[in-house]
Design an enzyme around this catalytic site. Structure first.
Site, PDB file in Angstrom:
ATOM      1  N   VAL A 106       0.833  -1.209   0.000  1.00 10.19           N
ATOM      2  CA  VAL A 106       0.000   0.000   0.000  1.00 10.19           C
ATOM      3  C   VAL A 106       0.864   1.255   0.000  1.00 10.19           C
ATOM      4  O   VAL A 106       0.531   2.262  -0.646  1.00 10.19           O
ATOM      5  CB  VAL A 106      -0.987   0.002   1.195  1.00 10.19           C
ATOM      6  CG1 VAL A 106      -0.283   0.123   2.534  1.00 10.19           C
ATOM      7  CG2 VAL A 106      -2.012   1.116   1.042  1.00 10.19           C
ATOM      8  N   GLY A 323      -5.763  -6.715   0.058  1.00  9.15           N
ATOM      9  CA  GLY A 323      -6.304  -5.758   1.016  1.00  9.15           C
ATOM     10  C   GLY A 323      -5.408  -4.542   1.112  1.00  9.15           C
ATOM     11  O   GLY A 323      -4.763  -4.146   0.141  1.00  9.15           O
ATOM     12  N   GLU A 324      -5.365  -3.943   2.284  1.00 10.15           N
ATOM     13  CA  GLU A 324      -4.533  -2.771   2.595  1.00 10.15           C
ATOM     14  C   GLU A 324      -5.004  -1.489   1.915  1.00 10.15           C
ATOM     15  O   GLU A 324      -4.544  -0.409   2.244  1.00 10.15           O
ATOM     16  CB  GLU A 324      -3.059  -2.999   2.199  1.00 10.15           C
ATOM     17  CG  GLU A 324      -2.397  -4.188   2.839  1.00 10.15           C
ATOM     18  CD  GLU A 324      -0.943  -4.359   2.401  1.00 10.15           C
ATOM     19  OE1 GLU A 324      -0.412  -3.474   1.669  1.00 10.15           O
ATOM     20  OE2 GLU A 324      -0.322  -5.361   2.790  1.00 10.15           O
ATOM     21  N   GLY A 325      -5.905  -1.590   0.915  1.00 15.99           N
ATOM     22  CA  GLY A 325      -6.279  -0.446   0.098  1.00 15.99           C
ATOM     23  C   GLY A 325      -5.627  -0.475  -1.268  1.00 15.99           C
ATOM     24  O   GLY A 325      -5.787   0.463  -2.059  1.00 15.99           O
TER      25      GLY A 325
END
Length: 357
Positions: A106, A323-325
């Protein structure tokens, strides 16, 4: 709530502040898109994005959604005790340290796009050292085991939602677009349970392999989700569902969506964690979805189910499952390009280009 009764919580106040997109600005955007020097509709989904951004901003053309801020909400899960992942729980805290140090995917994607990254401890089990870029908003040190009982109390769920509202409100003051991020070992288990609860999907349909679990672990995961969802009485209040089977980061992301909507700021949603959290936000305040865009659709099967239920069309489909953005960040240039095209591209009249007969 009867007229004249004060709104008692930040959650109540935020929901009351959410208003629909500006329909006149959105119509103006669609009219301009049709007059621009291109065949009508030729930008496909990006025309919908451009119109949505105009409606969010209340003006046509909309400002380009920039600068961007990613909020990575981190929390742990008591359901880890059920053996639904091979990853140790301490990885959550270790990855938070990695985010803060700038060493995660990210961070790399955000640096490429000039986006800010904020990490929010809403429920990491381990104590974390203070650090720049890390917000201590811990509601509790991880949830309880959703396989055997409520993951958290109703009050804890509300407080975690309000963490997300607070973060969104703060970031929206000096950012033009917000991006959801998450971290929490076993959080795809809670996501699957939320998706089943809000969409009626079966646990076998909605539960995926998360970080890449083997067949026996996936079977345990499906069984855990089945048992958790079976406890929910029909017609449960959205906050009660969240408290029963959700995660602290799910609650915070739901609040992040609500806070962005109240601040009239677009929010780009990441993967299955964000999708399940958006289901909570939509159940609490359907109009909040006016301000949300789905960055991508992940490899987790429940994510597609959630997006269809939400009526959101993903901008990318790259089989991501980190995930994480990360997936939402990759979609950011598409949203920005849609807004720039609406602003900068000439119309047939202004460019002196002959339209088709």
């Amino acid at each position: 709530m009867p007229r004249g009764v004060p709104l008692s919580t930040l959650l109540d106040q935020t929901i009351a502040a959410v208003r629909p997109r500006d329909a006149a600005a959105e119509r103006a955007a669609r009219e301009r898109l049709d007059r621009m020097t291109k065949p009508p509709g030729s930008l496909g989904v990006l025309e919908d994005v451009a119109a949505q951004l105009a409606g969010i901003a209340g003006e046509c053309p909309a400002p380009i959604p920039s600068p961007a801020a990613v909020a990575v909400f981190a929390g742990d899960h008591g359901v880890h005790a059920q053996g639904v992942t091979p990853w140790p729980q301490e990885v959550t805290a270790q990855m938070v340290a990695n985010f803060v140090a700038g060493g995660a995917v990210v961070n790399a994607f955000a640096a490429q796009l000039g986006a800010d990254v904020v990490v929010v401890d809403v429920g990491v089990a381990a104590p974390l050292d203070p650090a720049e870029g890390l917000l201590d908003r811990k509601v509790r040190a991880g949830t309880a085991d959703l396989a055997v009982g409520p993951a958290m109390t109703l009050d804890e769920a509300r407080r975690a939602v309000e963490v997300g509202i607070e973060v969104a409100t703060t970031l929206a003051a000096d950012h033009g677009v917000l991006i959801s991020g998450d971290m929490g070992i076993t959080n795809t288990t809670a996501s699957a349970a939320l998706i089943c609860a809000f969409t009626g999907a079966s646990p076998a349909e909605a539960t995926g392999r998360g970080t890449g679990v083997d067949d026996p672990t996936l079977a345990r995961k499906v069984d855990v989700v089945t048992r958790a969802v079976a406890r929910l009485p029909e017609g449960s209040d959205p906050l009660a569902v969240l408290a029963e089977v959700g995660g602290l980061e799910h609650a915070a992301i739901a609040g992040f969506v609500l806070g962005a909507a109240a601040a009239r700021t677009p929010v780009l949603l990441d993967g299955v964690i964000a999708g399940s959290a958006a289901l909570v936000a939509a159940a609490l305040c359907p109009t909040a979805l006016d301000f949300a865009l789905a960055g991508h659709t992940s490899a987790e099967p429940g994510h597609g189910i959630a997006l269809r239920a939400l009526g959101l069309r993903p901008l990318l489909g790259l089989d991501l499952r980190l995930g994480e953005g990360t997936g939402a960040l990759l979609a950011l240039p598409l949203a920005q390009s849609a807004a720039r095209a609406l602003r900068d591209v000439a119309t047939f009249d202004s460019a002196g280009v002959t339209e088709k007969a």
